[in-house]
Design a protein around this motif. Structure first.
Motif, PDB file in Angstrom:
ATOM      1  N   MET A   1      67.943  14.116  18.416  1.00 55.75           N
ATOM      2  CA  MET A   1      68.948  15.125  18.240  1.00 55.75           C
ATOM      3  C   MET A   1      69.810  15.113  19.493  1.00 55.75           C
ATOM      4  SD  MET A   1      67.786  19.125  18.009  1.00 55.75           S
ATOM      5  CE  MET A   1      66.726  19.379  19.396  1.00 55.75           C
ATOM      6  N   GLU A   2      71.060  15.514  19.354  1.00 55.59           N
ATOM      7  CA  GLU A   2      72.022  15.495  20.458  1.00 55.59           C
ATOM      8  C   GLU A   2      72.384  16.912  20.892  1.00 55.59           C
ATOM      9  OE1 GLU A   2      73.225  12.744  22.045  1.00 55.59           O
ATOM     10  OE2 GLU A   2      71.839  11.599  20.795  1.00 55.59           O
ATOM     11  N   LEU A   3      72.317  17.148  22.199  1.00 53.18           N
ATOM     12  CA  LEU A   3      72.719  18.423  22.798  1.00 53.18           C
ATOM     13  C   LEU A   3      73.780  18.152  23.851  1.00 53.18           C
ATOM     14  CD1 LEU A   3      69.197  19.931  23.664  1.00 53.18           C
ATOM     15  CD2 LEU A   3      70.550  20.359  21.601  1.00 53.18           C
ATOM     16  N   THR A   4      74.489  19.198  24.230  1.00 48.44           N
ATOM     17  CA  THR A   4      75.329  19.152  25.417  1.00 48.44           C
ATOM     18  C   THR A   4      74.657  20.055  26.429  1.00 48.44           C
ATOM     19  OG1 THR A   4      77.322  18.827  24.087  1.00 48.44           O
ATOM     20  CG2 THR A   4      77.625  19.583  26.368  1.00 48.44           C
ATOM     21  N   VAL A   5      74.214  19.476  27.544  1.00 52.26           N
ATOM     22  CA  VAL A   5      73.493  20.223  28.572  1.00 52.26           C
ATOM     23  C   VAL A   5      74.316  20.169  29.852  1.00 52.26           C
ATOM     24  CG1 VAL A   5      71.351  20.437  29.878  1.00 52.26           C
ATOM     25  CG2 VAL A   5      71.284  19.643  27.511  1.00 52.26           C
ATOM     26  N   ASN A   6      74.754  21.343  30.290  1.00 48.61           N
ATOM     27  CA  ASN A   6      75.593  21.445  31.492  1.00 48.61           C
ATOM     28  C   ASN A   6      76.787  20.492  31.418  1.00 48.61           C
ATOM     29  OD1 ASN A   6      73.814  23.363  32.403  1.00 48.61           O
ATOM     30  ND2 ASN A   6      72.771  22.024  33.809  1.00 48.61           N
ATOM     31  N   GLY A   7      77.373  20.404  30.227  1.00 45.56           N
ATOM     32  CA  GLY A   7      78.585  19.624  30.024  1.00 45.56           C
ATOM     33  C   GLY A   7      78.377  18.147  29.748  1.00 45.56           C
ATOM     34  N   ALA A   8      77.142  17.675  29.752  1.00 45.61           N
ATOM     35  CA  ALA A   8      76.868  16.255  29.509  1.00 45.61           C
ATOM     36  C   ALA A   8      76.031  16.077  28.248  1.00 45.61           C
ATOM     37  CB  ALA A   8      76.120  15.655  30.704  1.00 45.61           C
ATOM     38  N   GLY A   9      76.298  15.012  27.527  1.00 44.79           N
ATOM     39  CA  GLY A   9      75.517  14.713  26.331  1.00 44.79           C
ATOM     40  C   GLY A   9      74.093  14.331  26.701  1.00 44.79           C
ATOM     41  N   ARG A  10      73.166  14.739  25.851  1.00 39.89           N
ATOM     42  CA  ARG A  10      71.749  14.440  26.116  1.00 39.89           C
ATOM     43  C   ARG A  10      71.025  14.287  24.774  1.00 39.89           C
ATOM     44  NH1 ARG A  10      68.377  16.577  30.874  1.00 39.89           N
ATOM     45  NH2 ARG A  10      66.285  16.003  30.278  1.00 39.89           N
ATOM     46  N   SER A  11      70.276  13.195  24.627  1.00 42.64           N
ATOM     47  CA  SER A  11      69.447  12.985  23.444  1.00 42.64           C
ATOM     48  C   SER A  11      68.065  13.550  23.729  1.00 42.64           C
ATOM     49  CB  SER A  11      69.324  11.498  23.123  1.00 42.64           C
ATOM     50  OG  SER A  11      70.571  10.983  22.749  1.00 42.64           O
ATOM     51  N   VAL A  12      67.550  14.346  22.799  1.00 51.07           N
ATOM     52  CA  VAL A  12      66.236  14.973  22.966  1.00 51.07           C
ATOM     53  C   VAL A  12      65.470  14.896  21.653  1.00 51.07           C
ATOM     54  CG1 VAL A  12      67.039  16.565  24.758  1.00 51.07           C
ATOM     55  CG2 VAL A  12      67.069  17.281  22.371  1.00 51.07           C
ATOM     56  N   ALA A  13      64.175  15.165  21.748  1.00 49.87           N
ATOM     57  CA  ALA A  13      63.336  15.195  20.549  1.00 49.87           C
ATOM     58  C   ALA A  13      63.678  16.425  19.703  1.00 49.87           C
ATOM     59  CB  ALA A  13      61.871  15.236  20.950  1.00 49.87           C
ATOM     60  N   THR A  14      63.440  16.321  18.418  1.00 54.70           N
ATOM     61  CA  THR A  14      63.616  17.490  17.561  1.00 54.70           C
ATOM     62  C   THR A  14      62.530  18.509  17.883  1.00 54.70           C
ATOM     63  OG1 THR A  14      62.311  16.471  15.819  1.00 54.70           O
ATOM     64  CG2 THR A  14      64.701  16.187  15.696  1.00 54.70           C
ATOM     65  N   ASP A  15      62.739  19.743  17.507  1.00 57.69           N
ATOM     66  CA  ASP A  15      61.806  20.846  17.746  1.00 57.69           C
ATOM     67  C   ASP A  15      61.574  21.107  19.233  1.00 57.69           C
ATOM     68  OD1 ASP A  15      61.509  21.272  15.006  1.00 57.69           O
ATOM     69  OD2 ASP A  15      59.892  19.819  14.873  1.00 57.69           O
ATOM     70  N   LEU A  16      62.571  20.839  20.060  1.00 61.32           N
ATOM     71  CA  LEU A  16      62.487  21.095  21.492  1.00 61.32           C
ATOM     72  C   LEU A  16      62.857  22.551  21.746  1.00 61.32           C
ATOM     73  CD1 LEU A  16      62.147  19.413  24.201  1.00 61.32           C
ATOM     74  CD2 LEU A  16      64.632  19.604  24.357  1.00 61.32           C
ATOM     75  N   SER A  17      62.025  23.245  22.506  1.00 63.42           N
ATOM     76  CA  SER A  17      62.330  24.637  22.836  1.00 63.42           C
ATOM     77  C   SER A  17      63.129  24.698  24.131  1.00 63.42           C
ATOM     78  CB  SER A  17      61.038  25.444  22.995  1.00 63.42           C
ATOM     79  OG  SER A  17      60.369  25.077  24.185  1.00 63.42           O
ATOM     80  N   VAL A  18      63.721  25.843  24.388  1.00 65.34           N
ATOM     81  CA  VAL A  18      64.416  26.060  25.649  1.00 65.34           C
ATOM     82  C   VAL A  18      63.446  25.860  26.813  1.00 65.34           C
ATOM     83  CG1 VAL A  18      65.553  27.796  27.093  1.00 65.34           C
ATOM     84  CG2 VAL A  18      66.199  27.560  24.686  1.00 65.34           C
ATOM     85  N   ALA A  19      62.229  26.367  26.687  1.00 61.69           N
ATOM     86  CA  ALA A  19      61.230  26.212  27.751  1.00 61.69           C
ATOM     87  C   ALA A  19      60.946  24.734  28.025  1.00 61.69           C
ATOM     88  CB  ALA A  19      59.933  26.935  27.375  1.00 61.69           C
ATOM     89  N   ASP A  20      60.844  23.921  26.982  1.00 65.30           N
ATOM     90  CA  ASP A  20      60.606  22.483  27.152  1.00 65.30           C
ATOM     91  C   ASP A  20      61.776  21.823  27.884  1.00 65.30           C
ATOM     92  OD1 ASP A  20      58.199  22.641  25.708  1.00 65.30           O
ATOM     93  OD2 ASP A  20      59.214  22.218  23.799  1.00 65.30           O
ATOM     94  N   LEU A  21      62.989  22.172  27.487  1.00 69.67           N
ATOM     95  CA  LEU A  21      64.167  21.592  28.119  1.00 69.67           C
ATOM     96  C   LEU A  21      64.239  21.973  29.590  1.00 69.67           C
ATOM     97  CD1 LEU A  21      66.801  19.974  27.831  1.00 69.67           C
ATOM     98  CD2 LEU A  21      67.928  22.160  27.324  1.00 69.67           C
TER      99      LEU A  21
END
Length: 66
Positions: A1-21
């Protein structure tokens, strides 16, 4: 899954919680605040708040200074 974290693209696993990130980004999460899609997520909600594809996440850390 794709997120934008602090303005940058980041690929992460699905079902990732905020705490995990946060644990992936910050070694010691003291003084950290998180907003998802412009809305602050209280620290107590981090484990239950699951991120979704396309979410915009800002992870902010407090810094001392003057």
């Amino acid at each position: 899954m794709e997120l934008t974290v602090n303005g940058a693209g980041r690929s992460v696993a699905t079902d990732l919680s905020v705490a995990d990130l946060v644990s992936d980004i910050v070694a010691h999460p003291r003084g950290v605040a998180v907003a998802v899609n412009g809305e602050v997520v209280p620290r107590a909600d981090w484990p239950a708040r699951v991120l979704r594809d396309g979410d915009r996440v800002e992870v902010l850390t407090a810094a001392q200074g003057g």
